[in-house]
Enzyme design. Structure first.
Site, mmCIF file in Angstrom:
data_model
loop_
_atom_site.group_PDB
_atom_site.id
_atom_site.type_symbol
_atom_site.label_atom_id
_atom_site.label_comp_id
_atom_site.label_asym_id
_atom_site.label_seq_id
_atom_site.Cartn_x
_atom_site.Cartn_y
_atom_site.Cartn_z
ATOM 1 N N THR A 176 19.094 -46.870 20.551
ATOM 2 C CA THR A 176 19.552 -45.504 20.745
ATOM 3 C C THR A 176 18.443 -44.763 21.473
ATOM 4 O O THR A 176 17.293 -45.193 21.450
ATOM 5 C CB THR A 176 19.811 -44.830 19.378
ATOM 6 O OG1 THR A 176 20.734 -45.621 18.623
ATOM 7 C CG2 THR A 176 20.379 -43.432 19.528
ATOM 8 N N ARG A 204 34.349 -48.628 16.639
ATOM 9 C CA ARG A 204 33.332 -48.287 15.646
ATOM 10 C C ARG A 204 32.502 -47.096 16.131
ATOM 11 O O ARG A 204 32.081 -47.032 17.280
ATOM 12 C CB ARG A 204 32.425 -49.485 15.395
ATOM 13 C CG ARG A 204 31.241 -49.205 14.443
ATOM 14 C CD ARG A 204 29.977 -48.839 15.187
ATOM 15 N NE ARG A 204 28.825 -48.692 14.292
ATOM 16 C CZ ARG A 204 27.632 -48.250 14.678
ATOM 17 N NH1 ARG A 204 27.440 -47.928 15.949
ATOM 18 N NH2 ARG A 204 26.643 -48.137 13.825
ATOM 19 N N GLY A 206 29.076 -44.774 15.048
ATOM 20 C CA GLY A 206 27.908 -44.722 14.184
ATOM 21 C C GLY A 206 27.463 -43.310 13.898
ATOM 22 O O GLY A 206 28.245 -42.353 13.942
ATOM 23 N N GLY A 230 23.474 -47.198 11.973
ATOM 24 C CA GLY A 230 24.150 -45.921 11.865
ATOM 25 C C GLY A 230 24.911 -45.695 10.579
ATOM 26 O O GLY A 230 24.954 -44.564 10.064
#
Length: 309
Positions: A176, A204, A206, A230
């Site tokens: 990230t 999905r 997070g 996450g």
């Protein structure tokens, strides 16, 4: 006037030290410096913290060293789904996108949404369409692809078949980018952007676009951007938890961030890290993995690191 400061992270899924070549090390450090200089230019000119963190994160989104924008991870279907958010600490206004597939700069879309704050969060095609209507650039999904991310997807799917997913290095699991800043007017802001983790399920989401989990800012305490598993950040409401410990127990930024990363997150078994700045200009960059791309800048100098203290 307050002395401005900017802190960034490029993810706690750093390349293992044993595999880091001089070329990849230099590329990562140069990318961090470009992001820091871009964000700090906004602060030096008297700009708002929310614009500084947006600029810093946008630079990292465009750099394939990191898992955000160009160079984002693939989901298990071989598609990129991108998340981002921003929050400023004066009024608490925020914006976020999740599961977007065509945003050249997810963080810039989140920044524009923060001006509206209703809607605050848009997902998928709706996020792409809204950004296009605002004049932001859309790209084909394969624009985000890089050979190294495709290789990571193949490795993760193979590990899944072998039952060895837990042994995968952090760089293959997730990554990230994020920033936290204090501007000369005494205001805080944070921004975060990610491609999620490699081989994640389609759809999905997070912690990155979840205000209070991966991103948080409040002028009374701190600004925080997280990186790591996450699902665990969401369960702990990690960004808000740091703020709450500072506000209600008087914890310092360093104590609160260390307690969450080296205490709670480590106990839960998740690789994690963050960058944070408090209302006094203190910086914290804790992580519990082998390394984390990170750095900070103020009027006295610039610092970047990957593995070393």
């Amino acid at each position: 006037m307050t002395t401005p400061v900017l802190a960034i992270h490029g993810g706690c899924g750093a390349i293992p030290k044993a595999e880091l070549t001089p070329e990849t090390d230099r590329a990562a450090r140069d990318a961090l410096k470009r992001a820091l200089n871009a964000g700090f230019a906004v602060l030096k000119a008297g700009g708002a913290a929310i614009d500084a963190v947006t600029e810093a994160v946008a630079v990292m989104e465009d750099d394939p060293v990191f898992n955000a924008g160009h160079g984002a991870a693939f989901n298990r279907a071989g598609v990129h789904e991108l998340d981002a958010s921003v929050m400023e600490g004066t009024t608490g206004r925020a914006g976020a996108v999740a599961g977007a597939r065509q945003l050249r700069s997810p963080v810039r879309t989140a920044r524009l949404l923060s001006d509206v704050s209703d809607p605050l969060l848009l997902i998928g095609e709706a996020a792409d369409a809204w950004a296009q209507a605002q004049g932001l650039e859309l790209v084909e999904n394969n624009w985000f692809s890089t050979p190294s991310r495709r290789e990571a997807l193949a490795r993760m799917l193979e590990r899944e078949q072998e039952g060895t997913l837990q042994a995968a290095p952090e760089r293959d699991k997730h990554g990230t980018v994020g920033a936290a800043a204090l501007d000369m007017h005494g205001h805080l802001a944070a921004a975060t952007s990610t491609g999620g983790y490699t081989a994640k399920p389609v759809g999905r989401i997070g912690d990155t676009p979840i205000i209070g989990a991966g991103t948080w800012a409040d002028d009374r305490t701190c600004a925080v951007s997280g990186t790591g598993k996450g699902e665990l950040f969401i369960r702990r409401a990690l960004g808000h938890e740091i703020h709450a410990r500072m506000l209600y127990t008087g914890a310092t930024l360093q104590h609160a961030t260390d307690a969450l990363i080296h205490g709670d997150m480590t106990a839960l078994g998740g690789g994690a890290g963050l960058c944070a700045v408090d209302h006094l200009g203190n910086v914290s960059l804790p992580f519990n993995t082998e390394g984390m791309y990170r750095g900070w800048i103020n009027e006295h100098g610039l610092f970047v690191a990957v593995h070393e203290d």
